[in-house]
Design an enzyme around this catalytic site. Structure first.
Site, PDB file in Angstrom:
ATOM      1  N   ASP A 137     -14.110  38.228 -24.083  1.00 37.76           N
ATOM      2  CA  ASP A 137     -15.375  38.622 -24.703  1.00 37.76           C
ATOM      3  C   ASP A 137     -15.279  40.109 -25.007  1.00 37.76           C
ATOM      4  O   ASP A 137     -14.754  40.880 -24.191  1.00 37.76           O
ATOM      5  CB  ASP A 137     -16.543  38.359 -23.752  1.00 37.76           C
ATOM      6  CG  ASP A 137     -16.804  36.876 -23.542  1.00 37.76           C
ATOM      7  OD1 ASP A 137     -16.471  36.080 -24.445  1.00 37.76           O
ATOM      8  OD2 ASP A 137     -17.352  36.526 -22.491  1.00 37.76           O
ATOM      9  N   ASP A 155     -19.027  32.414 -28.866  1.00 37.54           N
ATOM     10  CA  ASP A 155     -20.310  32.344 -28.167  1.00 37.54           C
ATOM     11  C   ASP A 155     -21.466  32.346 -29.162  1.00 37.54           C
ATOM     12  O   ASP A 155     -22.480  31.667 -28.961  1.00 37.54           O
ATOM     13  CB  ASP A 155     -20.472  33.523 -27.205  1.00 37.54           C
ATOM     14  CG  ASP A 155     -19.431  33.533 -26.097  1.00 37.54           C
ATOM     15  OD1 ASP A 155     -18.908  32.454 -25.761  1.00 37.54           O
ATOM     16  OD2 ASP A 155     -19.139  34.628 -25.580  1.00 37.54           O
TER      17      ASP A 155
END
Length: 176
Positions: A137, A155
């Site tokens: 991420d 995401d």
């Protein structure tokens, strides 16, 4: 009578066109979303030259956005991060199989699109997990006194897909 026959033929043609479109949509959409998600993750990683990064590294971009590498070893905001990766992969694989089954049998375009986004994003994150043992991420939005979660493009696809599924629940139903 003749008008009824013509209307029935038109409805049948519309259904046939729709079924051809849905068949094509079923075959292509989730895979294309996966390719886009994972490719963008890889491209962003390449642009940042993150090879050798271990996590926590920071590249300031604007006054409200940074690239910050965070390795998510769990699912959904680090949930189950203490579990062994094979167990997490079984949970993710099972959830994806159920969503894929739902996607294949669903008739609603809104639901199908939402599921395709969720599946594409989940497949992208699963690929990260398979290759790196965790999900990379790196998008971090913040202000002086507020910080949003660090996330990736996959995401975002999962979140948009979930929002479409919620929309399907709250919008009034109508026959198409």
């Amino acid at each position: 009578e003749e008008r009824e026959v013509v209307n029935k033929r038109k409805k049948k043609r519309r259904r046939e066109k729709r079924s051809v479109f849905f068949f094509f949509f079923k075959q292509k959409t989730a895979y294309e979303i996966y390719q886009c998600d994972w490719s963008s993750d890889v491209c962003s990683s390449d642009l940042l030259n993150i090879e050798g990064w271990t996590g926590g590294e920071l590249v300031p971009v604007t006054s409200f956005f940074n690239y910050r590498l965070v390795w998510n070893r769990g699912i959904s905001y680090g949930l189950l991060s203490g579990f062994p990766q094979p167990v997490i992969m079984v949970i993710i694989g099972s959830a994806m199989a159920l969503l894929a089954w739902w996607w294949w049998h669903e008739k609603s375009l809104l639901v199908r699109t939402g599921l395709a986004l969720v599946l594409g994003g989940a497949l992208s994150n699963a690929t990260d997990r398979w290759l790196y043992g965790a999900v990379a991420d790196f998008f971090h939005f913040y202000t002086s006194n507020w910080s949003f979660y660090v996330f990736n493009l996959a995401d975002t696809a999962i979140t948009l897909g979930a929002l479409l599924l919620i929309l399907d629940v709250v919008l009034p139903k109508r026959d198409i």
